[in-house]
Design a protein around this motif. Sequence first.
Motif, PDB file in Angstrom:
ATOM      1  N   LEU A   4     -24.929  76.374 -38.053  1.00 11.79           N
ATOM      2  CA  LEU A   4     -24.903  77.251 -39.231  1.00 11.79           C
ATOM      3  C   LEU A   4     -26.283  77.238 -39.870  1.00 11.79           C
ATOM      4  O   LEU A   4     -26.814  76.153 -40.166  1.00 11.79           O
ATOM      5  CB  LEU A   4     -23.899  76.731 -40.272  1.00 11.79           C
ATOM      6  N   LYS A   5     -26.850  78.409 -40.074  1.00 12.95           N
ATOM      7  CA  LYS A   5     -28.163  78.466 -40.735  1.00 12.95           C
ATOM      8  C   LYS A   5     -28.034  79.132 -42.091  1.00 12.95           C
ATOM      9  O   LYS A   5     -27.422  80.205 -42.219  1.00 12.95           O
ATOM     10  CB  LYS A   5     -29.153  79.223 -39.845  1.00 12.95           C
ATOM     11  N   PHE A   6     -28.602  78.496 -43.112  1.00 13.44           N
ATOM     12  CA  PHE A   6     -28.602  79.084 -44.451  1.00 13.44           C
ATOM     13  C   PHE A   6     -30.024  79.430 -44.847  1.00 13.44           C
ATOM     14  O   PHE A   6     -30.914  78.583 -44.800  1.00 13.44           O
ATOM     15  CB  PHE A   6     -27.973  78.112 -45.460  1.00 13.44           C
ATOM     16  N   GLY A   7     -30.234  80.672 -45.239  1.00 10.14           N
ATOM     17  CA  GLY A   7     -31.571  81.165 -45.570  1.00 10.14           C
ATOM     18  C   GLY A   7     -31.993  80.799 -46.981  1.00 10.14           C
ATOM     19  O   GLY A   7     -31.252  80.142 -47.724  1.00 10.14           O
ATOM     20  N   GLY A   8     -33.187  81.235 -47.344  1.00 11.97           N
ATOM     21  CA  GLY A   8     -33.819  80.867 -48.608  1.00 11.97           C
ATOM     22  C   GLY A   8     -32.971  81.121 -49.842  1.00 11.97           C
ATOM     23  O   GLY A   8     -32.858  80.248 -50.713  1.00 11.97           O
ATOM     24  N   THR A   9     -32.339  82.307 -49.919  1.00 13.40           N
ATOM     25  CA  THR A   9     -31.548  82.569 -51.129  1.00 13.40           C
ATOM     26  C   THR A   9     -30.267  81.733 -51.118  1.00 13.40           C
ATOM     27  O   THR A   9     -29.762  81.384 -52.182  1.00 13.40           O
ATOM     28  CB  THR A   9     -31.159  84.060 -51.255  1.00 13.40           C
ATOM     29  N   SER A  10     -29.761  81.413 -49.930  1.00 14.81           N
ATOM     30  CA  SER A  10     -28.525  80.631 -49.840  1.00 14.81           C
ATOM     31  C   SER A  10     -28.724  79.192 -50.321  1.00 14.81           C
ATOM     32  O   SER A  10     -27.749  78.497 -50.602  1.00 14.81           O
ATOM     33  CB  SER A  10     -27.999  80.626 -48.405  1.00 14.81           C
ATOM     34  N   TRP A 217     -26.232  82.582 -42.144  1.00 17.25           N
ATOM     35  CA  TRP A 217     -25.733  82.903 -43.484  1.00 17.25           C
ATOM     36  C   TRP A 217     -26.886  83.359 -44.356  1.00 17.25           C
ATOM     37  O   TRP A 217     -27.879  82.661 -44.507  1.00 17.25           O
ATOM     38  CB  TRP A 217     -25.050  81.677 -44.094  1.00 17.25           C
ATOM     39  N   THR A 218     -26.735  84.559 -44.934  1.00 18.22           N
ATOM     40  CA  THR A 218     -27.836  85.111 -45.721  1.00 18.22           C
ATOM     41  C   THR A 218     -27.301  85.799 -46.973  1.00 18.22           C
ATOM     42  O   THR A 218     -26.195  85.471 -47.422  1.00 18.22           O
ATOM     43  CB  THR A 218     -28.688  86.037 -44.807  1.00 18.22           C
ATOM     44  N   ASP A 219     -28.084  86.723 -47.538  1.00 22.61           N
ATOM     45  CA  ASP A 219     -27.687  87.305 -48.821  1.00 22.61           C
ATOM     46  C   ASP A 219     -27.129  88.718 -48.680  1.00 22.61           C
ATOM     47  O   ASP A 219     -27.107  89.483 -49.636  1.00 22.61           O
ATOM     48  CB  ASP A 219     -28.880  87.298 -49.786  1.00 22.61           C
ATOM     49  N   ILE A 220     -26.710  89.066 -47.468  1.00 22.02           N
ATOM     50  CA  ILE A 220     -26.162  90.411 -47.248  1.00 22.02           C
ATOM     51  C   ILE A 220     -25.066  90.299 -46.180  1.00 22.02           C
ATOM     52  O   ILE A 220     -25.084  89.364 -45.373  1.00 22.02           O
ATOM     53  CB  ILE A 220     -27.305  91.388 -46.860  1.00 22.02           C
ATOM     54  N   ASP A 221     -24.131  91.263 -46.206  1.00 20.83           N
ATOM     55  CA  ASP A 221     -22.940  91.142 -45.361  1.00 20.83           C
ATOM     56  C   ASP A 221     -23.152  91.640 -43.926  1.00 20.83           C
ATOM     57  O   ASP A 221     -22.370  92.428 -43.412  1.00 20.83           O
ATOM     58  CB  ASP A 221     -21.771  91.894 -46.000  1.00 20.83           C
ATOM     59  N   LYS A 254     -35.307  92.895 -41.141  1.00 23.25           N
ATOM     60  CA  LYS A 254     -35.767  91.599 -41.657  1.00 23.25           C
ATOM     61  C   LYS A 254     -34.684  90.526 -41.628  1.00 23.25           C
ATOM     62  O   LYS A 254     -34.973  89.326 -41.665  1.00 23.25           O
ATOM     63  CB  LYS A 254     -36.270  91.783 -43.087  1.00 23.25           C
ATOM     64  N   ILE A 255     -33.431  90.936 -41.564  1.00 22.22           N
ATOM     65  CA  ILE A 255     -32.334  89.964 -41.597  1.00 22.22           C
ATOM     66  C   ILE A 255     -32.421  88.969 -40.433  1.00 22.22           C
ATOM     67  O   ILE A 255     -31.901  87.861 -40.518  1.00 22.22           O
ATOM     68  CB  ILE A 255     -30.966  90.695 -41.618  1.00 22.22           C
ATOM     69  N   ASN A 275     -22.466  86.582 -45.044  1.00 17.72           N
ATOM     70  CA  ASN A 275     -22.983  86.655 -46.407  1.00 17.72           C
ATOM     71  C   ASN A 275     -22.533  85.445 -47.237  1.00 17.72           C
ATOM     72  O   ASN A 275     -21.336  85.286 -47.488  1.00 17.72           O
ATOM     73  CB  ASN A 275     -22.478  87.953 -47.043  1.00 17.72           C
ATOM     74  N   THR A 276     -23.494  84.631 -47.666  1.00 14.32           N
ATOM     75  CA  THR A 276     -23.161  83.451 -48.475  1.00 14.32           C
ATOM     76  C   THR A 276     -22.479  83.840 -49.790  1.00 14.32           C
ATOM     77  O   THR A 276     -21.677  83.075 -50.322  1.00 14.32           O
ATOM     78  CB  THR A 276     -24.433  82.657 -48.858  1.00 14.32           C
ATOM     79  N   MET A 277     -22.853  85.015 -50.326  1.00 11.65           N
ATOM     80  CA  MET A 277     -22.310  85.436 -51.617  1.00 11.65           C
ATOM     81  C   MET A 277     -20.886  85.992 -51.463  1.00 11.65           C
ATOM     82  O   MET A 277     -20.178  86.191 -52.434  1.00 11.65           O
ATOM     83  CB  MET A 277     -23.179  86.524 -52.278  1.00 11.65           C
ATOM     84  N   GLU A 278     -20.543  86.328 -50.214  1.00 14.96           N
ATOM     85  CA  GLU A 278     -19.228  86.932 -49.969  1.00 14.96           C
ATOM     86  C   GLU A 278     -18.715  86.390 -48.628  1.00 14.96           C
ATOM     87  O   GLU A 278     -18.636  87.116 -47.633  1.00 14.96           O
ATOM     88  CB  GLU A 278     -19.431  88.454 -49.896  1.00 14.96           C
ATOM     89  N   PRO A 279     -18.354  85.099 -48.595  1.00 14.14           N
ATOM     90  CA  PRO A 279     -18.074  84.439 -47.315  1.00 14.14           C
ATOM     91  C   PRO A 279     -16.932  85.071 -46.513  1.00 14.14           C
ATOM     92  O   PRO A 279     -16.881  84.916 -45.292  1.00 14.14           O
ATOM     93  CB  PRO A 279     -17.709  83.007 -47.716  1.00 14.14           C
ATOM     94  N   SER A 280     -16.034  85.794 -47.173  1.00 17.53           N
ATOM     95  CA  SER A 280     -14.915  86.336 -46.410  1.00 17.53           C
ATOM     96  C   SER A 280     -15.221  87.702 -45.770  1.00 17.53           C
ATOM     97  O   SER A 280     -14.438  88.197 -44.964  1.00 17.53           O
ATOM     98  CB  SER A 280     -13.684  86.454 -47.309  1.00 17.53           C
ATOM     99  N   ALA A 281     -16.374  88.287 -46.116  1.00 21.04           N
ATOM    100  CA  ALA A 281     -16.747  89.571 -45.496  1.00 21.04           C
ATOM    101  C   ALA A 281     -16.952  89.362 -43.991  1.00 21.04           C
ATOM    102  O   ALA A 281     -17.462  88.318 -43.588  1.00 21.04           O
ATOM    103  CB  ALA A 281     -18.011  90.116 -46.138  1.00 21.04           C
ATOM    104  N   PRO A 282     -16.534  90.330 -43.159  1.00 18.20           N
ATOM    105  CA  PRO A 282     -16.591  90.105 -41.710  1.00 18.20           C
ATOM    106  C   PRO A 282     -18.004  89.968 -41.140  1.00 18.20           C
ATOM    107  O   PRO A 282     -18.195  89.322 -40.122  1.00 18.20           O
ATOM    108  CB  PRO A 282     -15.895  91.341 -41.124  1.00 18.20           C
ATOM    109  N   GLY A 283     -18.989  90.578 -41.779  1.00 16.86           N
ATOM    110  CA  GLY A 283     -20.359  90.466 -41.280  1.00 16.86           C
ATOM    111  C   GLY A 283     -20.557  91.179 -39.954  1.00 16.86           C
ATOM    112  O   GLY A 283     -19.811  92.096 -39.609  1.00 16.86           O
ATOM    113  N   THR A 284     -21.544  90.709 -39.196  1.00 20.81           N
ATOM    114  CA  THR A 284     -21.856  91.322 -37.899  1.00 20.81           C
ATOM    115  C   THR A 284     -21.705  90.277 -36.803  1.00 20.81           C
ATOM    116  O   THR A 284     -22.229  89.169 -36.929  1.00 20.81           O
ATOM    117  CB  THR A 284     -23.306  91.846 -37.878  1.00 20.81           C
TER     118      THR A 284
END
Length: 436
Positions: A4-10, A217-221, A254-255, A275-284
Motif C-alpha cells: 500500500l502506498k500513501f502519497g504526500g497529501t495522504s 492511495w492518493t487524493d483523488i478517486d 500525474k497520478i 482515494n484516501t479521502m473516500e476509501p470506499s470509492a471503487p477507484g481504478t
Amino acid sequence: MKVLKFGGTSVGSPERMKKLLDIINPAERQIVVLSAVSGTTNNLVEIGQAYLAGEKVKASALIANLKTKYEKFIQELFAKPEYLDAGKEVIDYHFGLLSNLANEEFTTIEDKIILAQGELLSTTLYYVYLQEIGVPSVLLPALDFMKTDEDGEPVIDYMAEHIAPLLDQYPDNKLFITQGYICRNSFGEIDNLRRGGSDYTASLIGAAIRSEEVQIWTDIDGMHNNDPRIVKGTKPISHLSFDEAAELAYFGAKILHPQSVFPAQKYKIPVRLLNTMEPSAPGTLISASSDRSEIKSIAAKDNITAIKIHSSRMLLAYGFLRRVFEVFERYKTPIDMITTSEVAVSVTIDDTTFLGDITRELNVFGSVEIDVNQTIVCVVGDFSSETHGYAARVLEAVKHIPLRMISYGGSSYNISILVKTADKVETLRSLHSRLF
Ligand code: ADP
Ligand code: ASP
Ligand code: MG
C-alpha cells in the motif's frame, strides 16, 4: 502480501496520518510505502538549490522554516510526552543533518541526501506514532534494498534478494513501513527515483515480492479521463489495462509516476488507484485485461522539445534513421514521438541536457530546426486495427489548433499529437467535450 502506498497529501497532516489506520488493516501482513509529507520535497529541492548556489544563509533560513512546520506537526501527532520527545529527536536528527551540510563541500551527492530526508522523516514519525498507539510495526530501510544500476534503472532482482531476508527476520510482524522515492545508485550513494517516485517504489516492491496487489492511495478517486486540474467534469475510469495505464502515466497523468506501471505489468500484479479521502470509492483497477471501450482518457506531457532534421541528401538513403537514432543513443536521450517523411524526420525529447551536442551532431546530416515549449497530448483507448473513425474524431476535435506532429499506429492504444504548450488547455478541453 499487499503493498500500500500513501502519497504526500495522504500523510500531509497529523490528522491524515492518524487516519491511515482506517485503511491499513494491521492484522494483515503488508508493506506500507510512505511519501514525504506534501510540500516537503519541494522545500528540500529549494534547500539543495540554495546550497548548490553557495547561499548558505538562505539555506539555513529555509531549513529553519521547514523545521518549524515539523515541530508543529509532532505537537499534534503525539499525545504522550515521551513520544513527543522521541518525535523531537527524529526531527533534530534530520534537520541537524541538513544544517551540517553547510560545513561540507556541496555536490549533487549531498543534494540527493537532502532530498531523501522527506521520506525518512515521514516514515520514522509514523513508526513512532504507531508505537505510541500500541500498533506493532517494523521500519524497513528502503536504502537497504532499493537499488538502481549505472543507467539509473531499478534492479528488481537485487531488491528481491535484499528485501526477502529483511521480511524473514520478522515472521510474526504484520505491518512493515518503508520509504518511497529513495534508493541507492550503482555507487552505493543515496539517490532517488525522480519526482513522484513513491509510486514507482510501490510497484517495484510489489514486483520484488511478487505481491498479490499494489494499492496507490492518493487524493483523488482513481485515474480520471482527463487532467482534473485543467478540465472540469472529468470522471474516474474503473478499469485500465497495464498498457493503457503505462501510456497515460508516461504521457503526463500525474497520478502515476511515468515508469511506475512497468514493474507491476512485468509480473501481472494488479494495481489499484484509490482515494484516501473516500476509501470506499471503487477507484481504478489496472490489470492485464481491459474493458473494450473506445476512448478512455487524455493526458498531456509538457516541456517537450521537437527536433526536425531535414536532409535532401538522405533522399532514398537507407540507414538515415539509424544514424539519427544513434546520436540520441550516444547521449542517452529518450525519444518520445517520431514522424517521418522522405526527406525529413521529426522527433521529440523531454530531456534537453545534451540538446547542444545532439544538435551539433545532427547538423552533419542536414538542417536542424528546434521548437521548444511543446506539449504532447495523448489520447488513450482501444484503437486496434479493426476499429475505425477514432483518429478522425480526435483530429476533428482539434481542427482549430495548429498541430506540429501527429502519431498514430505505434501502438493500438494511443493517438498522440504535438501542440504548442500555449494551446494545451484548449486542446485538452476541446478533446474532452468532443470525445466524452
Ligand atoms: P500523491 O501525492 O498521492 O502521489 P499526486 O499529486 O502525485 O498525489 O497525484 C494525484 C494528483 O494527480 C491528483 O490530485 C490530480 O490533480 C492529478 N492528476 C493529473 N492527471 C490526473 C488524472 N488523469 N487522473 C487523476 N488525477 C490526475
Ligand atoms: N516525495 C517525492 C516527491 O514529492 C516522491 C513522491 O511523493 O512520490 O516527488
Ligand atoms: Mg505522486
